[in-house]
Design an enzyme around this catalytic site. Structure first.
Site, PDB file in Angstrom:
ATOM      1  CG  ASP A  16      -2.016   1.102   1.129  1.00  0.00           C
ATOM      2  OD1 ASP A  16      -2.952   1.032   0.385  1.00  0.00           O
ATOM      3  OD2 ASP A  16      -1.952   1.947   2.155  1.00  0.00           O
ATOM      4  CG  HIS A  29      -5.728  -2.672  -0.456  1.00  0.00           C
ATOM      5  ND1 HIS A  29      -4.961  -2.048  -1.642  1.00  0.00           N
ATOM      6  CD2 HIS A  29      -5.179  -2.097   0.756  1.00  0.00           C
ATOM      7  CE1 HIS A  29      -4.000  -1.213  -1.011  1.00  0.00           C
ATOM      8  NE2 HIS A  29      -4.363  -1.143   0.176  1.00  0.00           N
TER       9      HIS A  29
END
Length: 321
Positions: free
Chosen positions: A100, A300
């Protein structure tokens, strides 16, 4: 459990979880996470013959939390990673791995501080080189100008997202984590929200939560954010123009070190601005890109959702360096 240390990284003091011995592999987490998001990687990397280390990024957990928005600009995040390498591996470059926001942090550290980086791996967020447009300009063109909600635009006003997320940290994390995970059905991250809507509106709260995040795992994350709040983590999003200006001095520079990318098939990062064939774009900026896997069914939270698959690829790449 790993050993915890507090290190002087130069500009900030950082908490770091350390396990094993050997060449340093430094892991950098994203939003809204913690060193703990690498809990499944520390042991296998240590067992492979490395010093596995995972920091709390500035603003999080046990690390310093400077007050100003610009304290979280990319140049300071890069300085922290370089400082952590110097503290944990004096005189020797390290392998760095990020997920991320941690991915742009490690990509940019490898590009701007190549002398301290032996190799680099990014999870979730690809690297496309020095930007030619500020991220703010991009989201304004695609989302805001059309009245559409975009989470990074929502994060810009100081105190607004903090108040929403801190009102009920457990509920906020559950909904945010789930909505962009591989387990969430299509539409869990709403596409019909408009500018001015709050972040959590329309995000489901699953019961039970998918098995990759246990109650004990959630307890840990909740405790960290209840103590430290969300201001520092959100400030990372409030520097798109500062970051863009700083990176312009590196136009034309590529990442020359051996590199690896691991993404998730259902990760919205790969489609939020339209789905492109990102591999050739990465290869143009990273000539020694040795792997670029997209994990089926993964959302994610790459290394938390599919730790075995990530560890298999990451350890094989590390051993091949």
């Amino acid at each position: 459990m790993p050993e915890f240390r507090t290190i002087d990284a130069g500009e900030a003091r950082l908490r770091v979880a350390v396990q094993g011995s050997g060449p340093l592999v430094l892991m950098v987490h994203g939003f809204p996470e913690s060193w703990y998001s690498w809990r499944h990687q520390l042991g296998p990397i240590a067992e492979a013959g490395f010093t596995a280390a995972a920091i709390d990024v500035r603003g999080y957990g046990g690390s310093d939390k400077p007050p100003a928005v610009t304290d979280y600009a990319m140049q300071h995040m890069v300085a922290d990673v370089a400082g952590a390498i110097a503290a944990l591996s004096p005189g020797e470059p390290a392998v760095i791995v990020g997920h991320d926001w941690g991915a742009p942090i490690v990509w940019n550290t490898a590009m701007t501080r190549p002398e301290v980086v032996r190799a680099v791996a990014g999870l979730s967020v690809p690297h496309f080189g020095v930007p030619t447009t500020s991220l703010r300009q991009l989201w304004e063109q695609v989302f805001t100008a059309n009245g559409r909600f975009f989470y990074q635009h929502y994060f810009q006003a100081e105190g607004v997202a903090e108040a929403e997320l801190e009102a009920d940290v457990r509920r906020s994390l559950r909904r945010f984590y789930y909505a962009i995970s591989g387990d969430a059905p299509d539409g869990s991250w709403p596409s019909d929200k408009v500018v001015g809507d709050p972040l959590l509106r329309g995000l489901p709260d699953p019961d039970p939560f998918p098995a990759w995040l246990t109650d004990a795992d959630l307890d840990y994350f909740v405790g960290e954010f209840e103590r430290s709040g969300f201001r520092g983590p959100l400030n990372r999003y409030r520097n798109p123009d500062v970051d863009f200006a700083w990176l312009q001095q590196f136009q034309g520079r590529k990442i020359e070190q051996p590199a690896l990318f691991i993404g998730g098939e259902r990760d919205l990062v790969l489609s939020m601005f339209g789905r492109n064939d990102f591999v050739p774009m990465m290869q143009a900026q990273i000539p020694d890109l040795r792997g670029h896997d997209v994990l089926p069914g993964c959302g994610h939270w790459t290394q938390q959702e599919q730790p075995a698959e990530v560890n298999e690829r990451l350890v094989a790449w590390l051993k091949g360096l």
